[in-house]
Each structure stands twice: as C-alpha cells, then as structure tokens.
Design a protein around this motif. Structure first.
Motif, PDB file in Angstrom:
ATOM      1  N   ASP A 137       7.304   3.148  -7.923  1.00  0.00           N
ATOM      2  CA  ASP A 137       7.702   2.644  -9.230  1.00  0.00           C
ATOM      3  C   ASP A 137       8.054   3.784 -10.173  1.00  0.00           C
ATOM      4  OD1 ASP A 137       7.240   0.079  -8.343  1.00  0.00           O
ATOM      5  OD2 ASP A 137       5.195   0.019  -9.113  1.00  0.00           O
ATOM      6  N   ASP A 138       7.368   4.918 -10.035  1.00  0.00           N
ATOM      7  CA  ASP A 138       7.606   6.059 -10.919  1.00  0.00           C
ATOM      8  C   ASP A 138       8.899   6.787 -10.591  1.00  0.00           C
ATOM      9  OD1 ASP A 138       5.171   5.439 -12.011  1.00  0.00           O
ATOM     10  OD2 ASP A 138       4.081   6.997 -10.901  1.00  0.00           O
ATOM     11  N   ARG A 148       3.889   1.481  -1.206  1.00  0.00           N
ATOM     12  CA  ARG A 148       4.499   1.571  -2.528  1.00  0.00           C
ATOM     13  C   ARG A 148       3.544   2.221  -3.518  1.00  0.00           C
ATOM     14  NH1 ARG A 148       3.835  -0.957  -7.099  1.00  0.00           N
ATOM     15  NH2 ARG A 148       2.474  -2.479  -6.134  1.00  0.00           N
ATOM     16  N   GLU A 149       2.286   1.821  -3.473  1.00  0.00           N
ATOM     17  CA  GLU A 149       1.295   2.402  -4.371  1.00  0.00           C
ATOM     18  C   GLU A 149       0.989   3.851  -3.999  1.00  0.00           C
ATOM     19  OE1 GLU A 149      -2.210   0.015  -4.696  1.00  0.00           O
ATOM     20  OE2 GLU A 149      -1.079  -1.752  -5.302  1.00  0.00           O
ATOM     21  N   ARG A 150       0.887   4.138  -2.711  1.00  0.00           N
ATOM     22  CA  ARG A 150       0.541   5.481  -2.272  1.00  0.00           C
ATOM     23  C   ARG A 150       1.612   6.491  -2.669  1.00  0.00           C
ATOM     24  NH1 ARG A 150       1.007   5.417   3.341  1.00  0.00           N
ATOM     25  NH2 ARG A 150      -0.606   3.854   3.306  1.00  0.00           N
ATOM     26  N   TYR A 151       2.876   6.130  -2.495  1.00  0.00           N
ATOM     27  CA  TYR A 151       3.965   7.048  -2.800  1.00  0.00           C
ATOM     28  C   TYR A 151       4.493   6.883  -4.225  1.00  0.00           C
ATOM     29  CZ  TYR A 151       3.857   7.848   2.182  1.00  0.00           C
ATOM     30  OH  TYR A 151       3.450   8.158   3.453  1.00  0.00           O
ATOM     31  N   ARG A 152       3.899   5.994  -4.986  1.00  0.00           N
ATOM     32  CA  ARG A 152       4.260   5.750  -6.395  1.00  0.00           C
ATOM     33  C   ARG A 152       5.766   5.533  -6.546  1.00  0.00           C
ATOM     34  NH1 ARG A 152       0.495  10.419  -8.959  1.00  0.00           N
ATOM     35  NH2 ARG A 152      -1.466   9.523  -8.267  1.00  0.00           N
ATOM     36  N   ASP A 202       0.831  -1.212   0.000  1.00  0.00           N
ATOM     37  CA  ASP A 202       0.000   0.000   0.000  1.00  0.00           C
ATOM     38  C   ASP A 202       0.865   1.262   0.000  1.00  0.00           C
ATOM     39  OD1 ASP A 202      -2.280  -1.520  -0.021  1.00  0.00           O
ATOM     40  OD2 ASP A 202      -2.674  -1.301   2.136  1.00  0.00           O
TER      41      ASP A 202
END
Length: 129
Positions: free
Chosen positions: A104-105, A98-102, A96
């Motif tokens: 991957d980008d 990782r997705e919240r703070y993006r 969560d």
C-alpha cells in the motif's frame, strides 16, 4: 476482490504502479476468477442435483437411487468445501504478503513519485504568457 481491483485501476490512472503491486493485483485477479469458477461449478452441480431429485423410479430402486444421489451430493459438497478452504488460504497468504511488503505504501512508484513530491505540483506554478 472486485473493489480492490477497481482501486488498483484507479491508482494506475494516477501514475505507473510498482512491479510488486502489479504482481499482487494480478494474483488477486486470478483468485477472483478461481472463486467465480468454484461458485459456478457449485451452482451447476446444485441444479443437477435438484433436477435429479424430481425424477424418480418405483419402490426399492427409488430408495437406492436416492441414497446414491445423496452420497454423490455429499462427496461433491466435500470437494467444494475443500476447494473453498484452498481459496481462502490463498487469499490469506496474498494478504499477508501485501502487509509484509507494505504494498500500500509503494503502490505508485515513478521517479517523481518516489521523491515524495506530487508531479502535478509543477503545473500549479506555470507562468501564463
């Protein structure tokens, strides 16, 4: 988890990683070690239970021994189940974040990467002497 850590290592070879990405990779690495420890402890306990099942006593003592061994096994399975639930919750929270703070980008962020220009591009336009 192992594939993700290999991916992070490959990204690190291409350029410096963002501080958040490094922290997240470190957290995933620690979780992987905790999962491995949990599995090892479970296997060790299972081997002890199997070894104890082969040794027996006579008559009523054997029945009592089986019952207590069964209760100890149930208790240890319950402990492992709660430990697995805790590890699963940690993994979900890390995903969560990782997705919240993006992450991957923004995994690779040096000064040249943050401008959106590939630093290897300059090497294509070097004049030969």
């Amino acid at each position: 988890m192992q594939a993700l850590l290999h991916k992070v290592l490959a990204m690190e070879d291409e350029g410096p990683l963002d501080v958040q990405a490094k922290a997240w990779a470190r957290e995933v690495s620690e979780m992987a070690y905790d999962v491995e420890d949990c599995i090892d402890a479970f296997e060790h306990r299972r081997c002890l239970a199997l070894a104890g099942a082969t040794s027996g006593h006579g008559g009523g003592i054997r029945d009592f021994s089986r019952r207590t061994r069964f209760l100890r096994t149930l208790r240890s399975w319950h402990q492992f189940a709660s430990q697995i639930d805790t590890l699963k919750a940690r993994a979900i929270k890390a995903d969560d974040r990782r997705e919240r703070y993006r992450l991957d980008d923004f995994a690779c962020s040096s000064t040249s990467y943050s401008s959106g220009v590939d630093p290897r591009l300059c090497a294509l336009f070097v004049d030969d002497p």
